[in-house]
Design an enzyme around this catalytic site. Structure first.
Site, PDB file in Angstrom:
ATOM      1  N   THR A 131       0.837  -1.207   0.000  1.00  0.00           N
ATOM      2  CA  THR A 131       0.000   0.000   0.000  1.00  0.00           C
ATOM      3  C   THR A 131       0.869   1.254   0.000  1.00  0.00           C
ATOM      4  OG1 THR A 131      -1.683  -1.185   1.249  1.00  0.00           O
ATOM      5  CG2 THR A 131      -1.818   1.208   1.282  1.00  0.00           C
TER       6      THR A 131
ATOM      7  N   GLU B 244       8.084  10.208  10.041  1.00  0.00           N
ATOM      8  CA  GLU B 244       6.828  10.971  10.120  1.00  0.00           C
ATOM      9  C   GLU B 244       5.619  10.086   9.841  1.00  0.00           C
ATOM     10  OE1 GLU B 244       6.219  14.645  10.718  1.00  0.00           O
ATOM     11  OE2 GLU B 244       4.524  13.348  11.184  1.00  0.00           O
TER      12      GLU B 244
ATOM     13  N   VAL C  80       3.480   7.792  12.502  1.00  0.00           N
ATOM     14  CA  VAL C  80       2.463   8.261  13.454  1.00  0.00           C
ATOM     15  C   VAL C  80       1.379   9.040  12.714  1.00  0.00           C
ATOM     16  CG1 VAL C  80       2.017   9.549  15.570  1.00  0.00           C
ATOM     17  CG2 VAL C  80       4.243   8.466  15.227  1.00  0.00           C
TER      18      VAL C  80
ATOM     19  N   GLY D 129      -0.343   8.522   9.950  1.00  0.00           N
ATOM     20  CA  GLY D 129      -0.352   8.554   8.478  1.00  0.00           C
ATOM     21  C   GLY D 129       0.113   9.864   7.897  1.00  0.00           C
TER      22      GLY D 129
ATOM     23  N   ILE E 202      -0.609  12.948   8.650  1.00  0.00           N
ATOM     24  CA  ILE E 202      -0.607  14.158   9.491  1.00  0.00           C
ATOM     25  C   ILE E 202       0.830  14.443   9.952  1.00  0.00           C
ATOM     26  CG2 ILE E 202      -1.553  15.254  11.552  1.00  0.00           C
ATOM     27  CD1 ILE E 202      -3.773  13.180  11.559  1.00  0.00           C
TER      28      ILE E 202
ATOM     29  N   GLY F 192      -6.711  -0.964   2.618  1.00  0.00           N
ATOM     30  CA  GLY F 192      -5.283  -0.786   2.889  1.00  0.00           C
ATOM     31  C   GLY F 192      -4.991  -0.054   4.181  1.00  0.00           C
TER      32      GLY F 192
ATOM     33  N   LYS G 143       2.294   4.194  18.340  1.00  0.00           N
ATOM     34  CA  LYS G 143       2.329   5.614  17.964  1.00  0.00           C
ATOM     35  C   LYS G 143       2.352   6.503  19.205  1.00  0.00           C
ATOM     36  CE  LYS G 143      -0.289   4.446  13.813  1.00  0.00           C
ATOM     37  NZ  LYS G 143      -1.655   4.263  13.293  1.00  0.00           N
TER      38      LYS G 143
HETATM   39  P1  NAP Z   1       1.799  -3.985   2.872  1.00  0.00           P
HETATM   40  O1  NAP Z   1       0.790  -3.456   1.930  1.00  0.00           O
HETATM   41  O2  NAP Z   1       1.537  -5.295   3.545  1.00  0.00           O
HETATM   42  O3  NAP Z   1       3.199  -4.056   2.097  1.00  0.00           O
HETATM   43  C1  NAP Z   1       4.335  -4.658   2.646  1.00  0.00           C
HETATM   44  C2  NAP Z   1       5.358  -4.845   1.542  1.00  0.00           C
HETATM   45  O4  NAP Z   1       6.518  -5.418   2.133  1.00  0.00           O
HETATM   46  C3  NAP Z   1       4.895  -5.756   0.433  1.00  0.00           C
HETATM   47  O5  NAP Z   1       5.289  -5.233  -0.808  1.00  0.00           O
HETATM   48  C4  NAP Z   1       5.650  -7.067   0.709  1.00  0.00           C
HETATM   49  O6  NAP Z   1       6.024  -7.772  -0.487  1.00  0.00           O
HETATM   50  C5  NAP Z   1       6.906  -6.550   1.352  1.00  0.00           C
HETATM   51  N1  NAP Z   1       7.482  -7.553   2.239  1.00  0.00           N
HETATM   52  C6  NAP Z   1       6.899  -8.148   3.294  1.00  0.00           C
HETATM   53  N2  NAP Z   1       7.749  -9.041   3.857  1.00  0.00           N
HETATM   54  C7  NAP Z   1       8.880  -8.994   3.112  1.00  0.00           C
HETATM   55  C8  NAP Z   1      10.115  -9.680   3.154  1.00  0.00           C
HETATM   56  N3  NAP Z   1      10.333 -10.619   4.091  1.00  0.00           N
HETATM   57  N4  NAP Z   1      11.054  -9.367   2.245  1.00  0.00           N
HETATM   58  C9  NAP Z   1      10.822  -8.458   1.283  1.00  0.00           C
HETATM   59  N5  NAP Z   1       9.670  -7.745   1.199  1.00  0.00           N
HETATM   60  C10 NAP Z   1       8.715  -8.035   2.100  1.00  0.00           C
HETATM   61  O7  NAP Z   1       2.091  -2.947   4.037  1.00  0.00           O
HETATM   62  P2  NAP Z   1       1.809  -1.379   4.045  1.00  0.00           P
HETATM   63  O8  NAP Z   1       0.404  -1.137   4.457  1.00  0.00           O
HETATM   64  O9  NAP Z   1       2.309  -0.772   2.801  1.00  0.00           O
HETATM   65  O10 NAP Z   1       2.703  -0.934   5.297  1.00  0.00           O
HETATM   66  C11 NAP Z   1       4.089  -0.789   5.187  1.00  0.00           C
HETATM   67  C12 NAP Z   1       4.598  -0.091   6.445  1.00  0.00           C
HETATM   68  O11 NAP Z   1       3.977   1.184   6.557  1.00  0.00           O
HETATM   69  C13 NAP Z   1       4.273  -0.810   7.753  1.00  0.00           C
HETATM   70  O12 NAP Z   1       5.317  -0.584   8.673  1.00  0.00           O
HETATM   71  C14 NAP Z   1       3.016  -0.108   8.229  1.00  0.00           C
HETATM   72  O13 NAP Z   1       2.851  -0.187   9.628  1.00  0.00           O
HETATM   73  C15 NAP Z   1       3.312   1.292   7.804  1.00  0.00           C
HETATM   74  N6  NAP Z   1       2.155   2.163   7.623  1.00  0.00           N
HETATM   75  C16 NAP Z   1       1.117   1.751   6.864  1.00  0.00           C
HETATM   76  C17 NAP Z   1       0.051   2.608   6.665  1.00  0.00           C
HETATM   77  C18 NAP Z   1      -1.127   2.218   5.828  1.00  0.00           C
HETATM   78  O14 NAP Z   1      -2.091   2.982   5.771  1.00  0.00           O
HETATM   79  N7  NAP Z   1      -1.124   1.060   5.175  1.00  0.00           N
HETATM   80  C19 NAP Z   1       0.051   3.875   7.240  1.00  0.00           C
HETATM   81  C20 NAP Z   1       1.162   4.278   8.011  1.00  0.00           C
HETATM   82  C21 NAP Z   1       2.201   3.404   8.188  1.00  0.00           C
HETATM   83  P3  NAP Z   1       4.914  -8.447  -1.452  1.00  0.00           P
HETATM   84  O15 NAP Z   1       4.077  -7.297  -1.951  1.00  0.00           O
HETATM   85  O16 NAP Z   1       5.723  -9.050  -2.553  1.00  0.00           O
HETATM   86  O17 NAP Z   1       4.166  -9.410  -0.611  1.00  0.00           O
HETATM   87  N1  HSE Z   2      -3.022   0.330  10.524  1.00  0.00           N
HETATM   88  C1  HSE Z   2      -2.771   1.697  10.759  1.00  0.00           C
HETATM   89  C2  HSE Z   2      -4.094   2.391  11.071  1.00  0.00           C
HETATM   90  C3  HSE Z   2      -2.136   2.316   9.553  1.00  0.00           C
HETATM   91  O1  HSE Z   2      -5.154   1.800  10.831  1.00  0.00           O
HETATM   92  O2  HSE Z   2      -4.081   3.500  11.596  1.00  0.00           O
HETATM   93  C4  HSE Z   2      -1.691   3.721   9.811  1.00  0.00           C
HETATM   94  O3  HSE Z   2      -0.676   3.775  10.751  1.00  0.00           O
END
Ligand code: NAP
Ligand code: HSE
Length: 435
Positions: free
Chosen positions: A14, A131, A134, A136, A138, A189, A207
């Site tokens: 995502t 940034e 915590v 997203g 903001i 996502g 956070k």
């Molecule tokens: P996600 O959609 O699950 O994506 C994770 C990515 O990491 C995927 O591309 C996956 O590969 C890859 N991956 C997982 N394990 C791996 C490994 N062992 N080796 C290599 N690549 C690996 O997660 P996301 O939502 O983007 O979140 C990513 C980070 O941002 C997390 O720390 C999350 O807490 C943080 N975050 C997310 C959001 C949100 O709204 N989603 C907001 C703020 C912060 P594949 O695609 O090939 O499976």
């Molecule tokens: N899983 C987290 C949430 C993503 O729902 O707030 C953003 O940090």
């Protein structure tokens, strides 16, 4: 214009694909603001064949994200894999060891290993930025560490998890089931790879611990956060809360408690009843809102999208722009050695109003037993609802709101009822958010 800043992206889910789209869409604007172009040179994820809706042909691919840090064509490592340990942490450590700045959205890793990484980054003279970890999109990390830097911060609280807020506000608006709405949040996502981190309050606690460290100059102490999530909240609680003039929101709160021998750092994540006229009651969907109170600035409210590809990518790329400009800063607003180790605040003396929900058999004497426990523990009841009548042998819900009083008295009342055959399930207690 100066040489491009060359970045590697680990994780193309995502957030990772959001970062690619943002850097490609706003390349010219970003280059002007950063004073140099930002060029993605290498990427990594698990599955090379997956269609991610973005063209990866012009980037080098690494199967192992950890080796991205060692590439000569990489200046900055952007970690978007997730997880407190595993490949994310190995990559972070490797990036710092290679003298490369690290940008991450990974609150779990920062909450557990942030001090180690920040200390190593200081020694290496590189930037550690998070940034997006915590709230997203903001800019609350920047807001607290820079905008509010001149203030003694008194309290930080708010809605820190988009998934929980989406679930609670959607259940409230539509009456749909918890599981059904959680599936939507996952599809959109918002949720973590393991959604129990969201619904059990752990993600919000990650956070909150980061904000507490930045806000109070405290050594980050995730284990000291008192956490409970939203998984026990029923549609009936949402309806009862509404009837009493409240909505339910998962609230993280941190402050320095100065009360006598229990003094220390208070950090708590719990579902709360929020009065319908409170600004946080109108925060719906995946929106987050953080209130920071300081001795000269008064009350600041940061509000915006707390999850999702675009907003989170926006925060990640803002950090990359800072690095491109040479703005390193201290990860937790001051050098790690100067952060103060604070004891966990004791909570017995805290006061407030509470909502209590009891699931009981519909028979004479049950209400008397519950109210007797309240009387014996010194809890004063402000209002009480029991709607309808159960089929014979069935159960009903009694919801009550207490007057202002010690939290310890409510806990004592619940203890008095432990094991009683007048309760068919563990009671649920939620604090009511004050002004
Ligand atoms: P996600 O959609 O699950 O994506 C994770 C990515 O990491 C995927 O591309 C996956 O590969 C890859 N991956 C997982 N394990 C791996 C490994 N062992 N080796 C290599 N690549 C690996 O997660 P996301 O939502 O983007 O979140 C990513 C980070 O941002 C997390 O720390 C999350 O807490 C943080 N975050 C997310 C959001 C949100 O709204 N989603 C907001 C703020 C912060 P594949 O695609 O090939 O499976
Ligand atoms: N899983 C987290 C949430 C993503 O729902 O707030 C953003 O940090």
């Amino acid at each position: 214009m100066a040489e491009p800043l060359k970045i590697a992206l680990a994780g193309l889910g995502t957030v990772g694909t959001g970062v690619i789209r943002l850097i490609e869409t706003n390349a010219e604007l970003i280059a002007r603001r950063a004073r140099r172009p930002i060029a993605i040179t290498a990427v990594s994820a698990r599955d090379r064949t997956k269609d991610r809706g973005v063209d990866l042909a012009c980037y080098a691919w690494e199967d192992d994200p950890v080796v991205l840090a060692a590439r000569d064509d990489v200046d900055v490592v952007v970690e978007l894999v997730g997880g407190s340990d595993g490949p994310a942490l190995a990559l972070a450590r490797n990036a710092i060891a290679q003298g490369k700045s690290l940008v991450t959205a990974n609150k779990a890793m920062i909450a557990h290993h942030g001090l180690e990484l920040a200390s190593d980054a200081e020694q290496a003279g590189i930037a550690l930025k998070f940034e997006a970890a915590v709230a997203g999109g903001i800019p609350v990390v920047k807001g607290l560490s820079e905008g509010a830097a001149a203030n003694a911060i008194e309290r930080v609280y708010g809605i820190l998890n988009g998934t929980c807020n989406y679930i609670l506000s959607t259940m409230e608006a539509t009456g749909r089931d918890f599981g059904d709405v959680l599936a939507d949040a996952q599809r959109l996502g918002y949720a973590e790879a393991d959604p129990t981190f969201d619904i059990e309050g752990i993600d919000a606690a990650h956070k909150l611990a980061i904000l507490a460290s930045i806000g109070f100059g405290a050594r980050l102490d995730f284990d000291a956060v008192d956490v409970s999530g939203i998984s026990r909240i029923k549609a009936a609680d949402i309806a009862q809360a509404r009837a009493l003039g409240y909505v339910i929101r998962l609230i993280g709160m941190t402050e320095i408690d100065t009360a006598g021998s229990g003094a220390g750092l208070f950090q708590r994540v719990r579902p709360h009843l929020v009065p319908v006229d409170h600004p946080l009651a109108h925060v719906d969907g995946a929106t987050n809102a953080v209130v920071a109170e300081g001795n000269f600035m008064g009350r600041l409210l940061f509000q915006g999208a707390g999850a999702g590809d675009g907003p989170t990518a926006s925060a990640v790329v803002a950090d990359i722009i800072d690095v491109a400009r040479g703005e390193r800063g201290a990860a937790f607003a001051m050098p790690v050695d100067e952060l103060e180790a604070m004891p966990r605040a004791l909570t017995g003396h805290r006061t407030g109003r509470a909502y209590l929900r009891f699931t009981v058999p519909d028979r004479p004497g049950v209400l008397a037993e519950i109210t007797a426990a309240m009387r014996d523990a010194g809890v004063s009841i402000e209002s009480l609802i029991q709607h309808g009548r159960a089929e014979e042998g069935g159960e009903v819900i009694i919801a009550m709101v207490t007057h202002d009083g010690p939290e310890s008295a409510v806990s004592a009342a619940i203890s008095l009822l432990e094991g009683s055959d007048s309760l068919t399930a563990e009671p649920l207690v939620m604090q009511i958010l004050g002004s």
